[in-house]
Design an enzyme around this catalytic site. Structure first.
Site, short mmCIF file in Angstrom:
data_model
loop_
_atom_site.label_atom_id
_atom_site.label_comp_id
_atom_site.label_asym_id
_atom_site.label_seq_id
_atom_site.Cartn_x
_atom_site.Cartn_y
_atom_site.Cartn_z
CE LYS A 232 29.38 35.44 32.24
NZ LYS A 232 28.85 35.01 33.56
CD GLU B 88 33.63 51.41 35.04
OE1 GLU B 88 33.97 51.65 36.20
OE2 GLU B 88 33.35 52.29 34.21
CB CYS C 288 32.12 48.67 42.70
SG CYS C 288 30.98 49.82 41.91
CD GLU D 91 35.72 45.16 45.85
OE1 GLU D 91 36.23 44.24 45.18
OE2 GLU D 91 34.89 45.94 45.37
P1 NAD Z 1 33.49 38.52 39.21
O1 NAD Z 1 34.74 39.10 38.67
O2 NAD Z 1 33.56 37.24 39.94
O3 NAD Z 1 32.45 38.28 38.04
C1 NAD Z 1 32.08 39.32 37.15
C2 NAD Z 1 31.61 38.71 35.85
O4 NAD Z 1 32.74 38.08 35.24
C3 NAD Z 1 30.54 37.62 36.02
O5 NAD Z 1 29.63 37.71 34.94
C4 NAD Z 1 31.36 36.34 35.92
O6 NAD Z 1 30.62 35.23 35.49
C5 NAD Z 1 32.42 36.74 34.90
N1 NAD Z 1 33.64 35.93 34.93
C6 NAD Z 1 34.16 35.24 35.98
N2 NAD Z 1 35.30 34.60 35.59
C7 NAD Z 1 35.49 34.90 34.28
C8 NAD Z 1 36.49 34.56 33.33
N3 NAD Z 1 37.52 33.75 33.63
N4 NAD Z 1 36.39 35.08 32.09
C9 NAD Z 1 35.36 35.90 31.77
N5 NAD Z 1 34.37 36.25 32.61
C10 NAD Z 1 34.44 35.76 33.87
O7 NAD Z 1 32.81 39.66 40.09
P2 NAD Z 1 31.46 39.57 40.91
O8 NAD Z 1 31.73 38.77 42.14
O9 NAD Z 1 30.33 39.17 40.02
O10 NAD Z 1 31.23 41.11 41.28
C11 NAD Z 1 31.83 41.72 42.36
C12 NAD Z 1 33.03 42.53 41.91
O11 NAD Z 1 32.64 43.44 40.90
C13 NAD Z 1 33.61 43.37 43.02
O12 NAD Z 1 35.00 43.35 42.94
C14 NAD Z 1 33.08 44.76 42.69
O13 NAD Z 1 33.81 45.82 43.23
C15 NAD Z 1 33.12 44.74 41.22
N6 NAD Z 1 32.23 45.76 40.68
C16 NAD Z 1 32.77 46.88 40.11
C17 NAD Z 1 31.95 47.89 39.63
C18 NAD Z 1 32.51 49.13 39.02
O14 NAD Z 1 31.77 49.83 38.35
N7 NAD Z 1 33.76 49.48 39.22
C19 NAD Z 1 30.56 47.75 39.72
C20 NAD Z 1 30.05 46.60 40.30
C21 NAD Z 1 30.90 45.60 40.76
#
Ligand code: NAD
Length: 477
Positions: A171, A246, A280, A379
C-alpha cells in the site's frame, strides 16, 4: 488513469472512485489513482496467497534470486523513466530522483544475492537427538509505504521480504504511487509469477487500515509517522501479527571543537536539505561545542544563503515539499520560532521560476533553539535545521538523547576514544562517525529505538525480520 496491480494485471478499484495525483512543483493535478477499499485488499491478499501456495514457496532460493536480479537489471534499464515519474509525482530534483531509482535497483541486486544464503544451524543436544533450525517465510507480507522515498523504501522492504520467501501486498502513500505501479509492471515483464507482488492504492485510513486488519496478512512492515505506527501496532496486536515499525526521527549532528569543519559543513547541509528535509534520518538538530559555535554557524549561514529552491525539473539544491499541508506544517513551526524569539541565522532562496502554486520552502537555519521547544523535539519534515550548543561531552550525550526519537546520529570528532564513547552512549539505530548516512548503504541494517520504531530493514539483517525460525528436534536414539 492509474490502476491497482493485482496478480500481474492492472485492475480498477471496487469502489470505482479515484484520487487526483498532484505535481508538487506546480500544485496541479495530472493523473488519477484508484481509491481502493477493503474489497481490493482482499483480492490482493487472495492472489498473493494463491501464488505463495502454488508457486512461490516451491521456488529454490537461487530461483527467487534470479527473478530479483532480473528485476534489478530491468529497473536499471528503466531508471531514467522511473526517475522522471517520481520527479513529477513527488517533486524530486533530477539527481535525487535518479539516485532513488538506482538505489531501488541496488536493493533488488543485494537481495537477489541474499535469497539462497539464509540458513539455520544445528544445535548440540542430548544423546539420541539431532536438532536444527531453519528460517521460514511468514507467507503474505503487507507493506505500508510513505511518500518521501517511495522507490527506496519499497526496495528495502519488498526486496527483503521476497528474498526471505514471502509474497507481498503493498500500500503506497496516496501522495506517491506512480513509480511503484510501474515497477510492478516491470516485475511481470521479467517473469514474476502472478500474485507475488501486488499494489493497492488509496487512503491510509481506508485501504491501509484494511491491509493491517486483514487476517491473511502474516507480517506488516510499516514505514511512516509515529502516530500511524501506533495505530498499526494496535490493530496488529488484535491478531498477534508481527510488525516492523520504521518511524520518524529528530537526528542529531554532534560537532566537537576538534572536527574537520571543511568536511562537516557540506555534510550537515546535505543531511537537512536532501529531499527538502523530508527524510526520516534528516540531520535535523545541530549540536555544536561552544568554542566553535559562532564560527561554524557563520560558515553554515553562508552555505544556507546560497541554496536555491525551485521546480524539480530545474534540478536545484532543493525541490518543493510534497503537498500544501506539509508546507503549512513547516510554516507553523517557523511561526512558532518567531513567537519564541528563536533567531534565524540564514535562509536559502526560492528562485523566480518557482510558481506560487508550488509547495516551496527555503532552507532555514535557526540558532539557540531551547531543548524543550517543539522545534527541537518534533519532526518538522522540512528543510529546517535547529542549532544549539554544548560544553562537555556529557552534555552532548544528554542533548543528543533528549528527544523521543532514536533513529540516526552523526558524531564529528578526531578523538578516537571519544568516537567510541559517543557511539556507545547515543541512543539510536545507527551512528555515523565523521560522516553521515554512509551514502545510503543498502547493506547497512537500519531502524530505530524509542519512538523511531523497532525491527531492522536493509542489509542481511532484514531477512531475519521477514522470516520466522523453526526448531526441529529428531529423536533417533
Ligand atoms: P504517514 O504515517 O502519514 O503515512 C505512511 C503510510 O501509512 C501511507 O501509505 C499512509 O497512507 C498510511 N496510513 C495512514 N493512515 C493509516 C492508517 N490509519 N492505517 C494504515 N495505514 C495508514 O507518514 P508519511 O507522512 O507518509 O511519511 C512521513 C513519516 O514517515 C515521517 O514521520 C518519517 O519520519 C517517516 N519515515 C520513516 C522512515 C524510516 O525508515 N524510519 C522512512 C521514511 C519515512
Amino acid at each position: 488513469m492509474q490502476y491497482n496491480y493485482i496478480a500481474n494485471a492492472a485492475v480498477p478499484s471496487a469502489s470505482g472512485r479515484t484520487i487526483p495525483v498532484i505535481d508538487p512543483s506546480y500544485g496541479e493535478p495530472f493523473d488519477e489513482l484508484q481509491r481502493s477499499n477493503a474489497q481490493d485488499i482482499d483480492a490482493a491478499v487472495q492472489a498473493a496467497r494463491q501464488c505463495f501456495e502454488a508457486v512461490w514457496h516451491k521456488l529454490s532460493g537461487a530461483e527467487r534470486g534470479r527473478l530479483l536480479m532480473r528485476l534489478s537489471l530491468k529497473i536499471t534499464e528503466h531508471s531514467d523513466e522511473l526517475a522522471a515519474i517520481e520527479q513529477r509525482d513527488c517533486g524530486k530534483p533530477t539527481k535525487q530522483a535518479k539516485a532513488d531509482a538506482l538505489a531501488l535497483a541496488r536493493y533488488f541486486e543485494f537481495y537477489a544475492g541474499a535469497c539462497d544464503k539464509l540458513h539455520g544451524e544445528t544445535i548440540p543436544y542430548q544423546d539420541g537427538y539431532s536438532v536444527f533450525t531453519w528460517y521460514e517465510p511468514h507467507g503474505v507480507t503487507g507493506h505500508i509505504v510513505p511518500w518521501n522515498y517511495p522507490m527506496q523504501i519499497f526496495g528495502r522492504s519488498v526486496g527483503g521480504a521476497l528474498a526471505a520467501g514471502n509474497v507481498c501486498v503493498v500500500k503506497p502513500s496516496e501522495d506517491a504511487c506512480l513509480s511503484l505501479l510501474r515497477v510492478a509492471q516491470l516485475a511481470t515483464e521479467v517473469g514474476f509469477p502472478a500474485g507475488a507482488l501486488n499494489i493497492v492504492t488509496g487512503y491510509g485510513h481506508e485501504v491501509g487500515d484494511a491491509l493491517a486488519r486483514h487476517p491473511g496478512i502474516d507480517h506488516i512492515s510499516f514505514t511512516g509517522s509515529p502516530s500511524v505506527g501506533t495505530l498499526i501496532q494496535q490493530v496488529a496486536a488484535e491478531r498477534h501479527c508481527p510488525v516492523t515499525l520504521e518511524l520518524g526521527g529528530k537526528s542529531p549532528q554532534i560537532v566537537f571543537a576538534d572536527a574537520d569543519l571543511d568536511t562537516v559543513i557540506p555534510a550537515v547541509v546535505n543531511a537537512i536539505v536532501q529531499n527538502a528535509g523530508q527524510t526520516c534520518s534528516a540531520g535535523a538538530r545541530l549540536l555544536v561545542q561552544q568554542e566553535i559555535y559562532e564560527p561554524l554557524l557563520e560558515r553554515l549561514g553562508q552555505a544556507f544563503s546560497q541554496l536555491r529552491v525551485g521546480p524539480a525539473a530545474m534540478d536545484l539544491d532543493v525541490g518543493p515539499l510534497i503537498r500544501q499541508t506539509q508546507q503549512q506544517r513547516v510554516w507553523d513551526f517557523l511561526s512558532d520560532a518567531q513567537v519564541a524569539n528563536i533567531a534565524m541565522v540564514a535562509q536559502g532562496q526560492i528562485v523566480d521560476e518557482a510558481p506560487e502554486t508550488g509547495y516551496y520552502q527555503a532552507p532555514t537555519l535557526l540558532r539557540d533553539v531551547p531543548v524543550n521547544h517543539r522545534l527541537a523535539q518534533e519532526e518538522i519534515f522540512g528543510p529546517v535545521l535547529c542549532a544549539m550548543k554544548f560544553d562537555t561531552e556529557e552534555e552532548a550525550i544528554q542533548l543528543a538523547n533528549a528527544t523521543p526519537f532514536g533513529l540516526v546520529a552523526g558524531v564529528w570528532t578526531r578523538d578516537g576514544a571519544r568516537q567510541f564513547r559517543m557511539a556507545k552512549r547515543v541512543r539510536s539505530g545507527q551512528v555515523f562517525i565523521n560522516n553521515y548516512g554512509a551514502g545510503g548503504g543498502v547493506e547497512l541494517p537500519f531502524g530505530g529505538v524509542k519512538s523511531s520504531g523497532y525491527g531492522r530493514e536493509k542489509g542481511f539483517e532484514a531477512l531475519y525480520g521477514f522470516s520466522t525460525l523453526k526448531t526441529v528436534a529428531v529423536k533417533h536414539g
